[in-house]
Design a protein around this motif. Structure first.
Motif, mmCIF file in Angstrom:
data_model
loop_
_atom_site.group_PDB
_atom_site.id
_atom_site.type_symbol
_atom_site.label_atom_id
_atom_site.label_comp_id
_atom_site.label_asym_id
_atom_site.label_seq_id
_atom_site.Cartn_x
_atom_site.Cartn_y
_atom_site.Cartn_z
ATOM 1 N N SER A 1 32.315 31.652 39.948
ATOM 2 C CA SER A 1 33.164 31.436 38.741
ATOM 3 C C SER A 1 32.353 31.306 37.708
ATOM 4 O O SER A 1 32.656 31.291 36.477
ATOM 5 C CB SER A 1 33.934 30.155 38.988
ATOM 6 N N LYS A 2 30.946 31.013 38.261
ATOM 7 C CA LYS A 2 29.639 31.011 36.611
ATOM 8 C C LYS A 2 29.492 32.709 36.754
ATOM 9 O O LYS A 2 28.560 32.451 35.653
ATOM 10 C CB LYS A 2 28.476 29.942 37.837
ATOM 11 N N PHE A 3 29.623 33.172 37.213
ATOM 12 C CA PHE A 3 29.416 34.962 36.853
ATOM 13 C C PHE A 3 30.657 35.015 35.604
ATOM 14 O O PHE A 3 31.852 34.938 35.647
ATOM 15 C CB PHE A 3 29.148 35.481 37.855
ATOM 16 N N ARG A 4 29.743 35.438 34.094
ATOM 17 C CA ARG A 4 30.518 36.171 33.349
ATOM 18 C C ARG A 4 30.363 37.779 33.145
ATOM 19 O O ARG A 4 29.217 38.064 33.423
ATOM 20 C CB ARG A 4 30.067 35.150 32.207
ATOM 21 N N PRO A 5 31.268 38.245 33.288
ATOM 22 C CA PRO A 5 31.462 39.644 32.726
ATOM 23 C C PRO A 5 30.180 39.723 31.712
ATOM 24 O O PRO A 5 30.277 39.375 30.563
ATOM 25 C CB PRO A 5 32.566 40.297 32.067
ATOM 26 N N SER A 6 29.647 41.180 31.832
ATOM 27 C CA SER A 6 28.385 41.125 31.141
ATOM 28 C C SER A 6 29.319 42.733 29.429
ATOM 29 O O SER A 6 30.659 42.658 29.403
ATOM 30 C CB SER A 6 27.408 42.661 31.420
#
Lengths: 45, 527
Positions: free
Chosen positions: A9-14
């Motif tokens: 969940s910490k990953f954000r779309p680039s």
């Protein structure tokens, strides 16, 4: 111990190139100098 | 350095020479910004891109016009594959300092290398797709996609981080460690990669500790064996080539050397050929094999990517099949509704049958035609043409047939066949619900058949719905006699009109009811 779902969940779309314009428009450009100028203006008033 | 107030070039003093603004605090801020920039530059040189990014962001928070810091921050972003963030920084930098700006070169290079930008953007899009797959239980697909991204865009740090995390989740720790180490080569200060690597080391720590003593023992055994072998070989060689220690009383003889003969020369040549062949086997064939392996690996990677594409296509086709199946079911239901017993197709056929019979001149008053028409549902088909044809046919059949039916019913009534007359009157009413004559005589039939409820219903309808009918007054009387209610508005009018018309109406009613009253024994009673 790594919690996979939490880490994921910490990953954000680039941002894609199509979104560059919005990113530039929405960029916060206030710096310490601006704050200083505002404070000096308030002080003069 | 320029004055923040008027933009004039500042000297060394504490005040601006043009506008007189106090620039001492501003000087400190700019110095702080520059020192953060220097720290960021140092960290970037050491490839600690995370640290460099933090320092440069702080530098820009101090002074947004620090173009060098902004350009370097763009470079740092670009190095980690965040192309849009990099572009943003360079565009803003160019906006703040239009002349003599390094960002110009970067943007020009981006513009010239349009294909590279497209490739990077494709990688970003694929990463976002992979992230979605990973979140939606498509982890295998995400892994394949991320591998392709890394192959296509080897500096995309986020792809390494996510792939490492997915490998950890699959408990494939060696692969995860490899990927994360590659990520750390891009950014040595990347905290996420470091954190995941620590996690992996924690997981593998026990295994490694167990393996280490064995390895060291093996190594020491090998080295000691090698050493002993070497030393023994050396000692034997020395012993062989060294001249025997001269014994005290022996005569010193020159060492014996045999001259190479023909056989020995051939043996040497054969040995040389064998060695050459071995060399060929080991060096040339191995390098050939290596090339072939590389080629095979490349083909496997290409097939992998093709497979991933096909999987995506298959997924899309599966969705399409599901949609088509749903549409097929829907259409089947529609066809069923059209062709079923109550379907509009059958209703069409029935109506067309009635129309064709009618047009063919078959007796329009025949019961079969009317009965067939009465079975047709007017609301079954939602078509304007159908409704029009139905209305026309209804009008024709009703006008033609109702008088015949009514006549038949009335004759039955007149001849005291009340029981038989009831369904015929009802048929009339079915064809034309407003046929007052039928309604009135149906009521009388019910009354004769000792069915007060049915009679009251009929007379009540005449009172409520047909106040101008010739049967109205009689109906009012019947309703009163049967215990029904008369609406107030009509009751008043009746009160006025009744005295004048009473005699005539009573006479009429008496005339109508006469045959019934006369029937002491109804012919149908016995039926």
């Amino acid at each position: 111990m790594i919690d996979f779902e939490e880490e994921l969940s910490k990953f954000r779309p680039s941002k894609e190139v199509d979104q560059a314009e919005d990113a530039i428009v929405n960029m916060n450009l206030q710096d310490m100098t601006d704050i200083m100028v505002e404070i000096l203006k308030e002080k003069d008033k | 350095m320029k004055c923040y107030n008027c933009g004039n070039e500042l000297g060394t003093g504490q005040f601006c020479l043009r506008c007189g603004a106090d620039v001492s605090l501003y000087r400190r801020i700019v110095r702080l910004s520059n020192s953060y920039y220097n720290a960021g530059l140092e960290r970037a040189r050491l490839r600690d891109l995370t640290g460099a990014r933090e320092s440069l962001q702080k530098s820009l928070q101090m002074n947004k016009r620090n173009t060098d810091a902004r350009n370097l921050l763009g470079l740092v972003y670009f190095e980690t594959g965040e192309v849009v963030e990099a572009l943003c920084q360079w565009v803003v930098s160019k906006d703040l300092q239009p002349e003599n700006n390094l960002a110009d070169d970067y943007l020009k290079q981006i513009r010239d290398g349009r294909n590279q930008l497209d490739t990077m953007n494709q990688a970003v899009k694929k990463f976002n797709q992979a992230l979605t797959h990973a979140r939606m239980d498509g982890k295998d697909l995400a892994v394949i996609q991320l591998k392709r991204i890394i192959k296509q865009q080897p500096k995309f740090l986020k792809a390494y981080q996510l792939l490492g995390l997915l490998y950890i989740q699959q408990e494939d720790y060696p692969k995860a460690a490899k990927v994360l180490r590659q990520g750390l080569k891009i950014d040595t200060g990347d905290t996420l990669c470091q954190k995941y690597l620590q996690e992996i080391q924690g997981k593998l720590g026990k295994n490694l500790k167990e393996e280490e003593p064995e390895k060291t023992e093996e190594k020491s055994a090998k080295t000691s064996a090698k050493m002993s072998a070497k030393s023994s070989a050396k000692s034997t060689a020395k012993a062989f080539f060294a001249p025997d220690p001269p014994e005290k009383e022996d005569v010193v003889m020159p060492p014996y050397r045999e001259t190479p003969g023909g056989m020995r020369a051939i043996l040497w040549v054969l040995t040389g050929i064998a060695i050459a062949m071995c060399m060929y086997q080991f060096v040339i064939l191995r390098s050939k094999n290596r090339d072939e392996n590389v080629q095979i690996n490349q083909e496997i990677a290409a097939y992998d990517s093709k497979l991933a594409d096909k999987e995506l296509e298959m997924e899309a086709m599966r969705n399409q099949i599901t949609e088509l199946q749903a549409e097929n079911e829907r259409l089947s239901e529609t066809v069923g509704a059209l062709t079923g017993n109550d379907g509009s197709g059958n209703q069409y056929d029935a109506l067309l049958g009635v129309v064709s019979q009618y047009l063919a001149g078959e007796s329009s008053d025949s019961e079969g035609l009317v009965a067939a028409f009465s079975k047709i549902d007017e609301t079954a088909v939602d078509s304007e043409a159908y409704q029009k044809v139905y209305a026309v046919m209804k009008e024709h059949l009703t006008v033609d047939s109702i008088s015949d039916i009514y006549e038949e019913a009335y004759n039955l009534y007149k001849n005291y066949y009340y029981k038989k007359a009831i369904p015929v009157f009802e048929e009339c009413l079915q064809l034309s619900p407003d046929h007052v004559d039928s309604l009135y005589y149906l009521g009388l039939c019910y009354e004769k058949r000792k069915n007060p409820e049915g009679a009251l219903n009929c007379f009540q309808r005449i009172v409520n719905e047909f106040p101008t009918s010739e049967y109205y007054d009689n109906a009012v009387k019947k309703v009163k006699a049967l215990g029904g209610t008369i609406p107030e508005t009509t009751a008043a009018t009746v009160a006025e009109t009744v005295p004048a018309e009473e005699a005539a109406a009573e006479g009429e009613a008496a005339a109508e009811e006469a045959p019934a009253e006369e029937a002491g024994a109804e012919p149908e009673e016995g039926e």
